[in-house]
Design an enzyme around this catalytic site. Structure first.
Site, PDB file in Angstrom:
ATOM      1  N   ARG A  34       0.825  -1.221   0.000  1.00 55.32           N
ATOM      2  CA  ARG A  34       0.000   0.000   0.000  1.00 55.32           C
ATOM      3  C   ARG A  34       0.852   1.261   0.000  1.00 55.32           C
ATOM      4  O   ARG A  34       0.449   2.276  -0.524  1.00 55.32           O
ATOM      5  CB  ARG A  34      -0.922   0.013   1.228  1.00 55.32           C
ATOM      6  CG  ARG A  34      -2.009  -1.045   1.201  1.00 55.32           C
ATOM      7  CD  ARG A  34      -2.643  -1.196   2.554  1.00 55.32           C
ATOM      8  NE  ARG A  34      -1.624  -1.562   3.548  1.00 55.32           N
ATOM      9  CZ  ARG A  34      -1.832  -1.667   4.835  1.00 55.32           C
ATOM     10  NH1 ARG A  34      -3.025  -1.435   5.349  1.00 55.32           N
ATOM     11  NH2 ARG A  34      -0.843  -2.008   5.656  1.00 55.32           N
ATOM     12  N   TYR A 151      -5.372 -13.757  15.259  1.00 55.89           N
ATOM     13  CA  TYR A 151      -4.174 -13.807  14.394  1.00 55.89           C
ATOM     14  C   TYR A 151      -3.769 -15.261  14.146  1.00 55.89           C
ATOM     15  O   TYR A 151      -3.576 -15.686  12.994  1.00 55.89           O
ATOM     16  CB  TYR A 151      -3.017 -13.024  15.021  1.00 55.89           C
ATOM     17  CG  TYR A 151      -1.747 -13.156  14.203  1.00 55.89           C
ATOM     18  CD1 TYR A 151      -1.648 -12.571  12.947  1.00 55.89           C
ATOM     19  CD2 TYR A 151      -0.662 -13.905  14.678  1.00 55.89           C
ATOM     20  CE1 TYR A 151      -0.503 -12.718  12.170  1.00 55.89           C
ATOM     21  CE2 TYR A 151       0.489 -14.056  13.906  1.00 55.89           C
ATOM     22  CZ  TYR A 151       0.559 -13.457  12.659  1.00 55.89           C
ATOM     23  OH  TYR A 151       1.693 -13.614  11.888  1.00 55.89           O
ATOM     24  N   GLU A 187       8.774  -4.932  10.959  1.00 60.72           N
ATOM     25  CA  GLU A 187       7.819  -3.925  11.466  1.00 60.72           C
ATOM     26  C   GLU A 187       6.582  -4.585  12.079  1.00 60.72           C
ATOM     27  O   GLU A 187       5.634  -3.906  12.471  1.00 60.72           O
ATOM     28  CB  GLU A 187       7.410  -2.989  10.327  1.00 60.72           C
ATOM     29  CG  GLU A 187       8.569  -2.136   9.850  1.00 60.72           C
ATOM     30  CD  GLU A 187       8.220  -1.268   8.645  1.00 60.72           C
ATOM     31  OE1 GLU A 187       7.030  -1.126   8.321  1.00 60.72           O
ATOM     32  OE2 GLU A 187       9.162  -0.740   8.044  1.00 60.72           O
ATOM     33  N   PHE A 188       6.592  -5.922  12.125  1.00 53.23           N
ATOM     34  CA  PHE A 188       5.438  -6.692  12.596  1.00 53.23           C
ATOM     35  C   PHE A 188       4.925  -6.209  13.963  1.00 53.23           C
ATOM     36  O   PHE A 188       3.727  -5.977  14.138  1.00 53.23           O
ATOM     37  CB  PHE A 188       5.857  -8.169  12.649  1.00 53.23           C
ATOM     38  CG  PHE A 188       4.813  -9.116  13.157  1.00 53.23           C
ATOM     39  CD1 PHE A 188       3.836  -9.612  12.310  1.00 53.23           C
ATOM     40  CD2 PHE A 188       4.817  -9.540  14.479  1.00 53.23           C
ATOM     41  CE1 PHE A 188       2.872 -10.505  12.775  1.00 53.23           C
ATOM     42  CE2 PHE A 188       3.862 -10.430  14.948  1.00 53.23           C
ATOM     43  CZ  PHE A 188       2.889 -10.912  14.098  1.00 53.23           C
TER      44      PHE A 188
HETATM   45  P1  NDP Z   1       6.028  -6.145   8.221  1.00 55.37           P
HETATM   46  O1  NDP Z   1       5.010  -5.365   9.002  1.00 55.37           O
HETATM   47  O2  NDP Z   1       7.439  -5.743   8.282  1.00 55.37           O
HETATM   48  O3  NDP Z   1       5.557  -6.249   6.696  1.00 55.37           O
HETATM   49  C1  NDP Z   1       4.221  -6.505   6.369  1.00 55.37           C
HETATM   50  C2  NDP Z   1       3.996  -6.216   4.901  1.00 55.37           C
HETATM   51  O4  NDP Z   1       2.615  -6.519   4.603  1.00 55.37           O
HETATM   52  C3  NDP Z   1       4.228  -4.769   4.540  1.00 55.37           C
HETATM   53  O5  NDP Z   1       4.924  -4.707   3.321  1.00 55.37           O
HETATM   54  C4  NDP Z   1       2.827  -4.207   4.365  1.00 55.37           C
HETATM   55  O6  NDP Z   1       2.836  -3.224   3.337  1.00 55.37           O
HETATM   56  C5  NDP Z   1       2.068  -5.443   3.880  1.00 55.37           C
HETATM   57  N1  NDP Z   1       0.638  -5.339   4.086  1.00 55.37           N
HETATM   58  C6  NDP Z   1      -0.044  -5.299   5.255  1.00 55.37           C
HETATM   59  N2  NDP Z   1      -1.355  -5.139   5.023  1.00 55.37           N
HETATM   60  C7  NDP Z   1      -1.512  -5.079   3.670  1.00 55.37           C
HETATM   61  C8  NDP Z   1      -2.614  -4.919   2.806  1.00 55.37           C
HETATM   62  N3  NDP Z   1      -3.858  -4.784   3.287  1.00 55.37           N
HETATM   63  N4  NDP Z   1      -2.414  -4.907   1.470  1.00 55.37           N
HETATM   64  C9  NDP Z   1      -1.167  -5.044   0.979  1.00 55.37           C
HETATM   65  N5  NDP Z   1      -0.072  -5.191   1.742  1.00 55.37           N
HETATM   66  C10 NDP Z   1      -0.244  -5.213   3.076  1.00 55.37           C
HETATM   67  O7  NDP Z   1       5.866  -7.649   8.770  1.00 55.37           O
HETATM   68  P2  NDP Z   1       6.577  -9.029   8.357  1.00 55.37           P
HETATM   69  O8  NDP Z   1       7.477  -8.869   7.224  1.00 55.37           O
HETATM   70  O9  NDP Z   1       7.073  -9.622   9.604  1.00 55.37           O
HETATM   71  O10 NDP Z   1       5.275  -9.846   7.940  1.00 55.37           O
HETATM   72  C11 NDP Z   1       5.127 -10.510   6.692  1.00 55.37           C
HETATM   73  C12 NDP Z   1       4.273 -11.734   6.917  1.00 55.37           C
HETATM   74  O11 NDP Z   1       4.936 -12.598   7.820  1.00 55.37           O
HETATM   75  C13 NDP Z   1       2.907 -11.466   7.524  1.00 55.37           C
HETATM   76  O12 NDP Z   1       1.967 -12.290   6.889  1.00 55.37           O
HETATM   77  C14 NDP Z   1       3.088 -11.878   8.992  1.00 55.37           C
HETATM   78  O13 NDP Z   1       1.886 -12.289   9.575  1.00 55.37           O
HETATM   79  C15 NDP Z   1       4.050 -13.026   8.817  1.00 55.37           C
HETATM   80  N6  NDP Z   1       4.840 -13.422   9.982  1.00 55.37           N
HETATM   81  C16 NDP Z   1       5.615 -12.527  10.655  1.00 55.37           C
HETATM   82  C17 NDP Z   1       6.386 -12.958  11.724  1.00 55.37           C
HETATM   83  C18 NDP Z   1       7.212 -12.036  12.534  1.00 55.37           C
HETATM   84  O14 NDP Z   1       7.512 -12.344  13.709  1.00 55.37           O
HETATM   85  N7  NDP Z   1       7.648 -10.893  11.994  1.00 55.37           N
HETATM   86  C19 NDP Z   1       6.426 -14.372  12.114  1.00 55.37           C
HETATM   87  C20 NDP Z   1       5.545 -15.206  11.357  1.00 55.37           C
HETATM   88  C21 NDP Z   1       4.818 -14.745  10.315  1.00 55.37           C
HETATM   89  P3  NDP Z   1       1.999  -1.855   3.339  1.00 55.37           P
HETATM   90  O15 NDP Z   1       1.817  -1.444   4.762  1.00 55.37           O
HETATM   91  O16 NDP Z   1       2.844  -0.916   2.530  1.00 55.37           O
HETATM   92  O17 NDP Z   1       0.728  -2.222   2.642  1.00 55.37           O
HETATM   93  C1  8X3 Z   2       4.297 -13.994  14.165  1.00 59.98           C
HETATM   94  C2  8X3 Z   2       4.946 -14.829  15.194  1.00 59.98           C
HETATM   95  O1  8X3 Z   2       4.789 -15.612  17.592  1.00 59.98           O
HETATM   96  O2  8X3 Z   2       4.394 -13.245  17.163  1.00 59.98           O
HETATM   97  O3  8X3 Z   2       3.461 -14.748  13.370  1.00 59.98           O
HETATM   98  O4  8X3 Z   2       2.745 -14.873  16.549  1.00 59.98           O
HETATM   99  S1  8X3 Z   2       4.160 -14.619  16.685  1.00 59.98           S
END
Ligand code: NDP
Ligand code: 8X3
Length: 252
Positions: A34, A151, A187-188
């Site tokens: 986005r 989640y 940024e999660f």
């Molecule tokens: P970040 O927040 O760093 O990145 C998330 C990305 O998702 C951003 O590029 C954001 O882009 C995009 N995004 C979110 N909502 C939307 C939307 N509605 N439309 C399009 N793009 C969207 O987090 P991560 O890189 O950590 O997360 C990536 C994936 O990994 C997610 O699915 C998360 O649930 C999963 N995950 C993360 C973990 C962690 O501990 N970090 C562990 C396990 C899984 P923008 O805001 O520009 O749209």
């Molecule tokens: C992200 C990992 O452990 O924060 O999916 O849910 S946790």
């Protein structure tokens, strides 16, 4: 011709790291997210090496997802890899105190957005009899934890959806993989805690979490196995993370 990866959530974290790694290996990229300025910066960074098509896209918008896919320029139309990575967690409150809007946003993004992208891109892969859908699930889709509620449930959907894709794709050369990371510093947590940087930083304090690059390497490795190999799921945690015992609440 080089392969083409369609990456959702390419503006940060795992998606941006994957974009950089695939570009370093010569893949052409379709980058979605986005935040347009971030997309543009990444496109500018990578386009000296490979062709990049950037699409400002909210995966919750089904019509926009379909338009993005049908409108792909001819040189990007034959997607080899869909990385369904866009997703988020919101809040860590117990279920009885959660904000319904947060739950709805997680369902709309992590479940519906992933379905829209898959449904738009998969028919072309099946027609070409080649392609790979790599979904980013989570350990939260398998192991419950307090505050994981909706989640974790969205990621359980991703896990089962990926397995069911495998069932449907049997007889084709199209592959499906669910990558299930644990604690990773991106940024999660900033998103989960709605911009509260102190709260987010505490999650990663005094530990060595996974890095976005660790996940990008796993995505790339899964995508580059020989064509007859399908990795169904890959679960990965940092060494500092493991499971809890069952909790038992005692009256006194
Ligand atoms: P970040 O927040 O760093 O990145 C998330 C990305 O998702 C951003 O590029 C954001 O882009 C995009 N995004 C979110 N909502 C939307 C939307 N509605 N439309 C399009 N793009 C969207 O987090 P991560 O890189 O950590 O997360 C990536 C994936 O990994 C997610 O699915 C998360 O649930 C999963 N995950 C993360 C973990 C962690 O501990 N970090 C562990 C396990 C899984 P923008 O805001 O520009 O749209
Ligand atoms: C992200 C990992 O452990 O924060 O999916 O849910 S946790």
């Amino acid at each position: 011709m080089s392969k083409i990866a369609f990456i959702t959530g390419a503006t940060a974290g795992f998606g941006a790291a994957s974009a950089r790694l695939f570009a370093a290996n010569g893949w052409r990229l379709i980058l979605c997210g986005r935040r347009q300025e971030r997309l543009e910066a990444l496109r500018a960074e990578l386009s000296s090496r490979v062709s990049v098509h950037a699409i400002p896209l909210d995966v919750r918008d089904e019509a926009a997802v379909n338009a993005a896919v049908t409108g792909l320029p001819a040189e990007f139309a034959e997607v080899d890899l869909l990385l369904n990575n866009a997703g988020l967690a919101l809040g860590l409150e117990p279920a009885h105190r959660c904000d319904m809007e947060d739950w709805q946003r997680m369902v709309d993004t992590n479940i519906k957005g992933l379905m829209y992208c898959t449904r738009a891109i998969l028919p072309g892969m099946v027609d070409r009899n080649r392609g790979h859908v790599v979904n980013i699930g989570s350990v939260a889709g398998t192991y419950p934890y307090p505050g994981g509620n909706a989640y974790g449930a969205t990621k359980a959907f991703v896990k089962q959806f990926t397995l069911n894709l495998r069932a449907d794709l049997l007889g084709t050369q199209v592959r499906a993989t669910n990558i299930e990371p644990g604690l990773a510093e991106t940024e999660f947590s900033l998103v989960r805690f709605k911009g509260n940087g102190d709260k987010a930083a505490k999650i990663y304090e005094s530990v060595e979490p996974l890095r976005a690059e660790d996940i990008a390497e796993i995505v790339y490795w899964a995508a580059t196995r020989p064509a007859h190999v399908n990795l169904n799921s890959i679960e990965v945690m940092p060494v500092c993370q493991a499971f809890s015992p069952f909790s038992i609440h005692r009256a006194n």
